[in-house]
Design an enzyme around this catalytic site. Sequence first.
Site, PDB file in Angstrom:
ATOM      1  N   ARG A  43       0.814  -1.217   0.000  1.00 17.42           N
ATOM      2  CA  ARG A  43       0.000   0.000   0.000  1.00 17.42           C
ATOM      3  C   ARG A  43       0.855   1.277   0.000  1.00 17.42           C
ATOM      4  NH1 ARG A  43      -5.658  -0.485   1.294  1.00 17.42           N
ATOM      5  NH2 ARG A  43      -6.227  -2.500   0.440  1.00 17.42           N
ATOM      6  N   ARG A  47      -3.157   6.367  -0.194  1.00 19.88           N
ATOM      7  CA  ARG A  47      -3.670   7.473   0.603  1.00 19.88           C
ATOM      8  C   ARG A  47      -2.691   8.199   1.502  1.00 19.88           C
ATOM      9  NH1 ARG A  47      -8.294   4.090   3.119  1.00 19.88           N
ATOM     10  NH2 ARG A  47      -6.577   2.632   2.944  1.00 19.88           N
ATOM     11  N   ARG A  56      -6.362  11.977  -7.339  1.00 16.19           N
ATOM     12  CA  ARG A  56      -7.592  11.193  -7.280  1.00 16.19           C
ATOM     13  C   ARG A  56      -8.869  12.038  -7.150  1.00 16.19           C
ATOM     14  NH1 ARG A  56      -8.771   6.617  -4.953  1.00 16.19           N
ATOM     15  NH2 ARG A  56     -10.842   7.433  -5.335  1.00 16.19           N
ATOM     16  N   ASP A  92      -6.539  -2.906  -7.711  1.00 18.64           N
ATOM     17  CA  ASP A  92      -7.180  -3.481  -6.532  1.00 18.64           C
ATOM     18  C   ASP A  92      -7.523  -4.938  -6.818  1.00 18.64           C
ATOM     19  OD1 ASP A  92      -8.364  -2.501  -3.760  1.00 18.64           O
ATOM     20  OD2 ASP A  92      -9.719  -4.000  -4.581  1.00 18.64           O
ATOM     21  N   TYR A 167     -15.119 -11.316   0.143  1.00 16.26           N
ATOM     22  CA  TYR A 167     -15.903 -10.155  -0.307  1.00 16.26           C
ATOM     23  C   TYR A 167     -17.140 -10.587  -1.106  1.00 16.26           C
ATOM     24  CZ  TYR A 167     -12.081  -7.156   1.155  1.00 16.26           C
ATOM     25  OH  TYR A 167     -11.144  -6.507   1.906  1.00 16.26           O
TER      26      TYR A 167
HETATM   27  O1  1CP Z   1       0.261   0.423  -3.075  1.00 16.03           O
HETATM   28  C1  1CP Z   1      -0.322  -0.657  -3.266  1.00 16.03           C
HETATM   29  O2  1CP Z   1      -0.224  -1.610  -2.468  1.00 16.03           O
HETATM   30  C2  1CP Z   1      -1.079  -0.857  -4.554  1.00 16.03           C
HETATM   31  C3  1CP Z   1      -2.452  -0.754  -4.534  1.00 16.03           C
HETATM   32  C4  1CP Z   1      -3.431  -1.695  -3.857  1.00 16.03           C
HETATM   33  C5  1CP Z   1      -3.347  -3.056  -3.520  1.00 16.03           C
HETATM   34  C6  1CP Z   1      -2.151  -3.987  -3.620  1.00 16.03           C
HETATM   35  C7  1CP Z   1      -4.730  -1.267  -3.547  1.00 16.03           C
HETATM   36  C8  1CP Z   1      -5.238   0.092  -3.757  1.00 16.03           C
HETATM   37  N1  1CP Z   1      -5.439  -2.349  -3.107  1.00 16.03           N
HETATM   38  C9  1CP Z   1      -4.629  -3.452  -3.054  1.00 16.03           C
HETATM   39  C10 1CP Z   1      -4.993  -4.811  -2.683  1.00 16.03           C
HETATM   40  C11 1CP Z   1      -6.151  -5.032  -1.797  1.00 16.03           C
HETATM   41  N2  1CP Z   1      -7.411  -4.500  -1.871  1.00 16.03           N
HETATM   42  C12 1CP Z   1      -6.145  -5.958  -0.735  1.00 16.03           C
HETATM   43  C13 1CP Z   1      -4.983  -6.815  -0.379  1.00 16.03           C
HETATM   44  C14 1CP Z   1      -3.967  -6.043   0.354  1.00 16.03           C
HETATM   45  C15 1CP Z   1      -4.330  -5.664   1.763  1.00 16.03           C
HETATM   46  O3  1CP Z   1      -4.681  -6.563   2.551  1.00 16.03           O
HETATM   47  O4  1CP Z   1      -4.228  -4.464   2.072  1.00 16.03           O
HETATM   48  C16 1CP Z   1      -7.415  -5.936  -0.129  1.00 16.03           C
HETATM   49  C17 1CP Z   1      -7.875  -6.736   1.058  1.00 16.03           C
HETATM   50  C18 1CP Z   1      -8.202  -5.004  -0.855  1.00 16.03           C
HETATM   51  C19 1CP Z   1      -9.607  -4.653  -0.613  1.00 16.03           C
HETATM   52  C20 1CP Z   1      -9.746  -3.220  -0.321  1.00 16.03           C
HETATM   53  N3  1CP Z   1      -9.696  -2.257  -1.288  1.00 16.03           N
HETATM   54  C21 1CP Z   1      -9.866  -2.589   0.932  1.00 16.03           C
HETATM   55  C22 1CP Z   1      -9.926  -3.282   2.304  1.00 16.03           C
HETATM   56  C23 1CP Z   1     -11.304  -3.271   2.866  1.00 16.03           C
HETATM   57  C24 1CP Z   1     -11.483  -4.202   4.048  1.00 16.03           C
HETATM   58  O5  1CP Z   1     -12.090  -5.288   3.906  1.00 16.03           O
HETATM   59  O6  1CP Z   1     -11.015  -3.846   5.147  1.00 16.03           O
HETATM   60  C25 1CP Z   1      -9.916  -1.217   0.692  1.00 16.03           C
HETATM   61  C26 1CP Z   1     -10.071  -0.103   1.698  1.00 16.03           C
HETATM   62  C27 1CP Z   1      -9.796  -1.026  -0.719  1.00 16.03           C
HETATM   63  C28 1CP Z   1      -9.724   0.263  -1.474  1.00 16.03           C
HETATM   64  C29 1CP Z   1      -8.374   0.644  -1.905  1.00 16.03           C
HETATM   65  N4  1CP Z   1      -7.536  -0.148  -2.677  1.00 16.03           N
HETATM   66  C30 1CP Z   1      -6.376   0.538  -2.944  1.00 16.03           C
HETATM   67  C31 1CP Z   1      -6.478   1.820  -2.315  1.00 16.03           C
HETATM   68  C32 1CP Z   1      -5.438   2.919  -2.392  1.00 16.03           C
HETATM   69  C33 1CP Z   1      -7.739   1.862  -1.671  1.00 16.03           C
HETATM   70  C34 1CP Z   1      -8.316   3.033  -0.892  1.00 16.03           C
HETATM   71  C35 1CP Z   1      -9.295   3.751  -1.743  1.00 16.03           C
HETATM   72  C36 1CP Z   1      -9.015   5.177  -1.968  1.00 16.03           C
HETATM   73  O7  1CP Z   1      -7.866   5.665  -1.984  1.00 16.03           O
HETATM   74  O8  1CP Z   1     -10.013   5.868  -2.194  1.00 16.03           O
END
Ligand code: 1CP
Length: 371
Positions: A43, A47, A56, A92, A167
């Site tokens: 990540r 953010r 964004r 994602d 999910y």
């Molecule tokens: O920098 C990076 O790592 C690249 C981007 C990335 C990755 C690898 C994003 C962007 N998402 C993911 C994978 C992802 N998405 C995972 C596996 C990694 C982890 O465990 O963190 C999971 C579980 C998700 C699902 C997801 N997408 C969540 C978690 C929700 C929950 O169940 O608690 C969330 C909040 C997102 C949205 C998301 N994905 C990525 C970002 C930057 C965001 C936030 C949205 C935004 O900025 O508006």
Amino acid sequence: MTDAPTTSLPASHPLVSGRTSGSPLVRALRGDRPETLPVWFMRQAGRSLPEYRELRVGTAMLDACLDPAMASEITLQPVRRHGVDAGIFFSDIVVPIKLAGVDVEIVPGRGPVLGSPIRSAADVEALEQLDPTALAPISEAVARTVEQLGDTPLIGFAGAPFTLAAYLVEGGPSKDHIRARTLMHSDPDTWSRLLAWAADVSGAFLRAQVLAGASAAQLFDSWVGSLSRADYVQSVAPHSAAALAHVADLGVPRIHFGVGSGEVLRDMTTLGTGTVGVDAVGVDWRLPLDEAVRRVGTGVTVQGNIDPAMLSAPWEVLEAHVRDVVRRGGAARAHVVNLGHGVPPETDPAVLTRIVALVHELGDGTDGAAA
Ligand code: 1CP
């Protein structure tokens, strides 16, 4: 260094042309100890960066993922800012599901939410295969990014079938993934078909990224910690193996990561078989790396495991923790420094830059300087 594996990647691919094959990340994933330890952050793109938040504004998360210019720029931002040893592709885990026609959005402050959850045999039956041409924006974004990255490798990624199913069945984020785990036991046949579908979709997403230029592939099983070991081995691991099999012929190093994975770490390393099945295993912050090595052996590289909570602690506390992580990682054949899970949104980005500089000062991680 171990020999480069055979591959059917094109000659222009950075792993084949030599641009990234000698990079600290790829060398460490293949079992070597480069002169400096590679470091990147899960990540890192997102953010915590003001330049990300600015870019964004006005664009929904999944629209940003499917805009090749924007996804590429967001991927590059942390590489420029922190000097990390790898980019992680901005996307994602639900992107390929969306491209396969599932009604899913990412709700700000919450995460992926489905229009209607997938819970019955009929729901699973109605899921469509992913048309490979739908992955064109992903391939384009990766190709653009790799062009800009030069010798720095890009890591491609996908969600593991269980985390995706958590999910799909729940319909959104959940705490213990109860409905998903109930389905696993109450209707094993439907469960198995759902996970097989998820493995295909994730595998195709991962393969598209590697073919377009990614030099490593990480499978995220973020919610694996809610499973018992028996359930993992019987009902989940074979599907994770199927997802990773989509890139097996490409010879790209493969990383398997989970949260709360202590009970299943060895099985995540072997993918439920008798032998090591991945190049690296990601360890969360709960398990010290030397203990992780005791569980998985020295046939695999370890990745991790700075506690994300420490990022907001005073620098002296964080520095001692990073040094301890590096020292314990010395027990492994090779170590890729990372967090134990993703960067929290409120993290001061300057702290990440400082960790990169510190890790790069600590040499190959085995000289005791970290003690
Ligand atoms: O920098 C990076 O790592 C690249 C981007 C990335 C990755 C690898 C994003 C962007 N998402 C993911 C994978 C992802 N998405 C995972 C596996 C990694 C982890 O465990 O963190 C999971 C579980 C998700 C699902 C997801 N997408 C969540 C978690 C929700 C929950 O169940 O608690 C969330 C909040 C997102 C949205 C998301 N994905 C990525 C970002 C930057 C965001 C936030 C949205 C935004 O900025 O508006």
